[in-house]
Design a protein around this motif. Structure first.
Motif, PDB file in Angstrom:
ATOM      1  N   ARG A 204     -41.013   1.190  57.565  1.00 45.19           N
ATOM      2  CA  ARG A 204     -40.423   1.920  59.090  1.00 45.19           C
ATOM      3  C   ARG A 204     -38.685   1.247  58.771  1.00 45.19           C
ATOM      4  N   ASP A 205     -38.974  -0.092  58.657  1.00 43.16           N
ATOM      5  CA  ASP A 205     -38.134  -0.860  59.395  1.00 43.16           C
ATOM      6  C   ASP A 205     -37.012  -1.885  57.646  1.00 43.16           C
ATOM      7  N   LEU A 206     -35.656  -2.057  58.442  1.00 46.11           N
ATOM      8  CA  LEU A 206     -35.445  -3.332  57.346  1.00 46.11           C
ATOM      9  C   LEU A 206     -34.027  -3.904  58.534  1.00 46.11           C
ATOM     10  N   ASP A 207     -33.787  -5.644  57.310  1.00 42.98           N
ATOM     11  CA  ASP A 207     -32.786  -6.097  58.157  1.00 42.98           C
ATOM     12  C   ASP A 207     -32.563  -7.317  56.697  1.00 42.98           C
ATOM     13  N   PHE A 208     -31.017  -7.471  56.767  1.00 46.47           N
ATOM     14  CA  PHE A 208     -30.595  -8.277  56.157  1.00 46.47           C
ATOM     15  C   PHE A 208     -30.907  -9.620  56.576  1.00 46.47           C
ATOM     16  N   ASN A 209     -30.588 -10.533  55.963  1.00 43.09           N
ATOM     17  CA  ASN A 209     -30.600 -11.997  56.394  1.00 43.09           C
ATOM     18  C   ASN A 209     -29.493 -12.552  57.118  1.00 43.09           C
ATOM     19  N   PRO A 210     -28.709 -12.850  58.166  1.00 47.95           N
ATOM     20  CA  PRO A 210     -27.100 -12.912  57.970  1.00 47.95           C
ATOM     21  C   PRO A 210     -26.592 -14.077  56.873  1.00 47.95           C
ATOM     22  N   ASN A 211     -27.096 -14.714  56.569  1.00 45.51           N
ATOM     23  CA  ASN A 211     -27.010 -16.294  55.923  1.00 45.51           C
ATOM     24  C   ASN A 211     -27.321 -16.855  54.757  1.00 45.51           C
ATOM     25  N   LYS A 212     -28.325 -15.735  54.110  1.00 49.63           N
ATOM     26  CA  LYS A 212     -28.272 -15.518  52.975  1.00 49.63           C
ATOM     27  C   LYS A 212     -28.359 -13.880  52.115  1.00 49.63           C
ATOM     28  N   GLN A 213     -27.016 -13.914  51.433  1.00 48.16           N
ATOM     29  CA  GLN A 213     -26.916 -12.878  51.432  1.00 48.16           C
ATOM     30  C   GLN A 213     -27.650 -12.264  49.959  1.00 48.16           C
ATOM     31  N   TYR A 214     -28.314 -12.321  49.804  1.00 44.35           N
ATOM     32  CA  TYR A 214     -29.606 -12.115  48.427  1.00 44.35           C
ATOM     33  C   TYR A 214     -30.714 -11.401  49.650  1.00 44.35           C
ATOM     34  N   TYR A 215     -31.097 -11.867  50.484  1.00 46.48           N
ATOM     35  CA  TYR A 215     -32.354 -11.950  51.725  1.00 46.48           C
ATOM     36  C   TYR A 215     -32.973 -10.613  51.937  1.00 46.48           C
ATOM     37  N   LEU A 216     -33.499  -9.827  52.041  1.00 50.99           N
ATOM     38  CA  LEU A 216     -33.868  -8.601  52.699  1.00 50.99           C
ATOM     39  C   LEU A 216     -35.425  -8.751  53.533  1.00 50.99           C
ATOM     40  N   ALA A 217     -35.260  -8.155  54.722  1.00 53.26           N
ATOM     41  CA  ALA A 217     -36.420  -7.900  55.176  1.00 53.26           C
ATOM     42  C   ALA A 217     -37.063  -7.115  55.787  1.00 53.26           C
ATOM     43  N   SER A 218     -38.358  -5.894  55.495  1.00 54.41           N
ATOM     44  CA  SER A 218     -38.945  -5.295  55.363  1.00 54.41           C
ATOM     45  C   SER A 218     -40.309  -5.060  55.710  1.00 54.41           C
ATOM     46  N   CYS A 219     -40.700  -4.033  56.745  1.00 57.92           N
ATOM     47  CA  CYS A 219     -41.829  -3.793  57.731  1.00 57.92           C
ATOM     48  C   CYS A 219     -42.210  -2.304  57.324  1.00 57.92           C
ATOM     49  N   GLY A 220     -43.674  -1.722  57.445  1.00 53.89           N
ATOM     50  CA  GLY A 220     -44.132  -0.552  57.259  1.00 53.89           C
ATOM     51  C   GLY A 220     -45.293  -0.921  57.366  1.00 53.89           C
ATOM     52  N   ASP A 221     -46.170   0.514  57.682  1.00 58.81           N
ATOM     53  CA  ASP A 221     -46.948   1.012  58.481  1.00 58.81           C
ATOM     54  C   ASP A 221     -48.300   0.421  57.789  1.00 58.81           C
ATOM     55  N   ASP A 222     -48.559  -0.191  56.930  1.00 65.16           N
ATOM     56  CA  ASP A 222     -49.090  -0.977  56.444  1.00 65.16           C
ATOM     57  C   ASP A 222     -49.796  -2.782  56.751  1.00 65.16           C
ATOM     58  N   CYS A 223     -48.525  -2.495  57.917  1.00 65.75           N
ATOM     59  CA  CYS A 223     -49.348  -3.672  59.018  1.00 65.75           C
ATOM     60  C   CYS A 223     -48.422  -5.431  58.256  1.00 65.75           C
ATOM     61  N   ARG A 224     -47.735  -5.225  57.486  1.00 69.91           N
ATOM     62  CA  ARG A 224     -47.018  -6.507  57.040  1.00 69.91           C
ATOM     63  C   ARG A 224     -45.491  -6.188  56.499  1.00 69.91           C
ATOM     64  N   VAL A 225     -45.218  -7.591  56.849  1.00 69.36           N
ATOM     65  CA  VAL A 225     -43.600  -8.332  56.680  1.00 69.36           C
ATOM     66  C   VAL A 225     -43.026  -8.209  55.597  1.00 69.36           C
ATOM     67  N   LYS A 226     -42.257  -8.135  54.849  1.00 69.00           N
ATOM     68  CA  LYS A 226     -42.402  -8.781  53.899  1.00 69.00           C
ATOM     69  C   LYS A 226     -41.076  -8.917  53.790  1.00 69.00           C
ATOM     70  N   PHE A 227     -40.633  -9.584  53.138  1.00 69.99           N
ATOM     71  CA  PHE A 227     -39.013 -10.477  52.611  1.00 69.99           C
ATOM     72  C   PHE A 227     -38.739 -10.292  51.331  1.00 69.99           C
ATOM     73  N   TRP A 228     -37.788  -9.919  50.772  1.00 69.90           N
ATOM     74  CA  TRP A 228     -37.512  -9.966  49.201  1.00 69.90           C
ATOM     75  C   TRP A 228     -36.520 -10.803  49.461  1.00 69.90           C
ATOM     76  N   ASP A 229     -36.358 -10.665  47.470  1.00 67.34           N
ATOM     77  CA  ASP A 229     -34.672 -11.239  47.282  1.00 67.34           C
ATOM     78  C   ASP A 229     -34.332 -10.184  46.120  1.00 67.34           C
ATOM     79  N   THR A 230     -33.237  -9.467  46.569  1.00 69.03           N
ATOM     80  CA  THR A 230     -32.433  -8.698  45.948  1.00 69.03           C
ATOM     81  C   THR A 230     -31.866  -9.196  44.371  1.00 69.03           C
TER      82      THR A 230
END
Length: 359
Positions: A204-230
């Motif tokens: 459903r949505d994405l957002d980049f960490n403003p201070n860590k250039q490779y970190y990305l957050a995602s969320c969705g219909d599986d009720c979870r929020v996940k954080f990624w190192d791209t």
């Protein structure tokens, strides 16, 4: 969310501009008419406070398509220069159309993302399976397609959302389609990473960490929020499972990236403290290279463990699905949430946590 940072959101055929007077705890509202159609997405220009983009429904040839356009609000309503809205009976104002973002032939537009830095003349629009990079010219009165790319392959090849990274000289964009998250290089419009099954259901949505250039957050219909190192998308670096229904929105705090907001169809807003994967896991700024170089750390530093991640607060003022959450760009401790029934709620980070972070 002060005079220079209002809340802007769409409600059917209207744009509501909300000014929050923090000192007096008063909310003022101005209404702009959006006669082009029912609004599904709003994004404000980071460079020009009076310019915004909308995605809206329009009927063409008997079919409903979602179009995108760039608008300017009346000068008197621009942040820092608007009239006083004390008279509740004051008439609604009309938006000035600056330009359309592409013909309907590209398909229905899911969202528009502005380049985070610069002069506000570059935007990305996501239309069906197309990612389109636009140059706004002639005072934004004309949109010229600079480059584009398309999703190819099997599955649900329609973009649902996208986010422009503030890092890497603003040359990277993340998009979501179905359960996948992809990264794109805007210079070549080619994919630079792909997380095929980022979530068990629709992202459903994405957002980049403003201070860590490779970190990305995602969320969705599986009720979870996940954080990624791209740099390594094999597994998420952290997963939150605090919501009981679809998670529609995730946002990093612009200044203190350990603070993460999420909004869900369970009618709740959750404020989490993701300190272990923040830029200040030990209470001070730490570079990615410092964390990866474990062998060279001093013995006393090796034994020091970062604080534990936790849910700071759960807000239950909404009675319907929470579709959007966001932080104030003027006050890092202030945030807003918006639910399906049109209710806008403004909250603050708990005072105790604020002083713990600052001191």
């Amino acid at each position: 969310m002060e005079d220079d940072a209002p809340v802007i959101y769409g409600l059917e055929f209207q744009i509501h501009i909300i000014d929050f007077d923090d000192e007096n705890n008063v909310i003022n509202k101005n209404v702009l008419l959006h006669q082009a159609g029912e609004i599904w997405h709003v994004s404000a220009s980071p460079a020009d406070k009076g310019v915004l983009a909308t995605c809206y429904n329009k009927t063409a040839d008997g079919k409903v398509v979602t179009c995108a356009a760039v608008w300017r609000m009346p000068a008197e309503l621009e942040p820092g220069g608007h009239e006083s809205p004390e008279d509740a009976a004051s008439p609604a104002h009309a938006l000035e159309l600056l330009c359309h973002l592409g013909p309907a032939a590209h398909g229905s537009t899911a969202c528009v993302a502005w380049e985070p830095a610069g002069d506000g003349k570059r935007v990305i629009s996501l239309a069906d399976n197309h990612i389109l990079l636009w140059d706004l010219q002639e005072s934004s009165s004309q949109a010229v397609l600079a480059s584009s790319a398309s999703l190819e392959g099997k599955g649900q090849l329609k973009f649902t959302t996208g986010r422009w990274s503030p890092h890497h000289n603003c040359t990277q964009v993340a998009t979501a389609n179905d359960t996948a998250v992809r990264g794109w290089d805007t210079r070549t419009m080619s994919q630079i990473y792909c997380i095929e099954s980022a979530h068990g259901q629709l992202v459903r949505d994405l957002d980049f960490n403003p201070n860590k250039q490779y970190y990305l957050a995602s969320c969705g219909d599986d009720c979870r929020v996940k954080f990624w190192d791209t740099r390594n998308v094999t597994e998420p670096i952290k997963t939150l499972e605090e919501h009981s229904h679809w998670v529609w929105s995730v946002r990093y705090n612009h200044s203190h990236d350990q603070l993460v907001l999420t909004g869900s169809s369970d009618s709740r807003v959750i404020l989490s403290n993701m300190v272990s994967i923040s830029s200040e896991p030990f209470g001070h700024l730490v570079d990615d290279d410092d964390l990866s170089d474990q062998e060279e750390r001093r013995p006393e530093e090796k034994s020091q463990e970062p604080p534990q991640d936790s849910v700071i607060a759960t807000y239950e003022e909404h009675e319907d699905s929470v579709y959007a959450v966001d932080w104030s760009s003027a006050d890092p401790w202030l945030f807003a949430s918006l639910s399906y029934d049109g209710r806008l709620v403004i909250n603050r980070v708990p005072r105790a946590l604020k002083y713990h972070i600052l001191l």
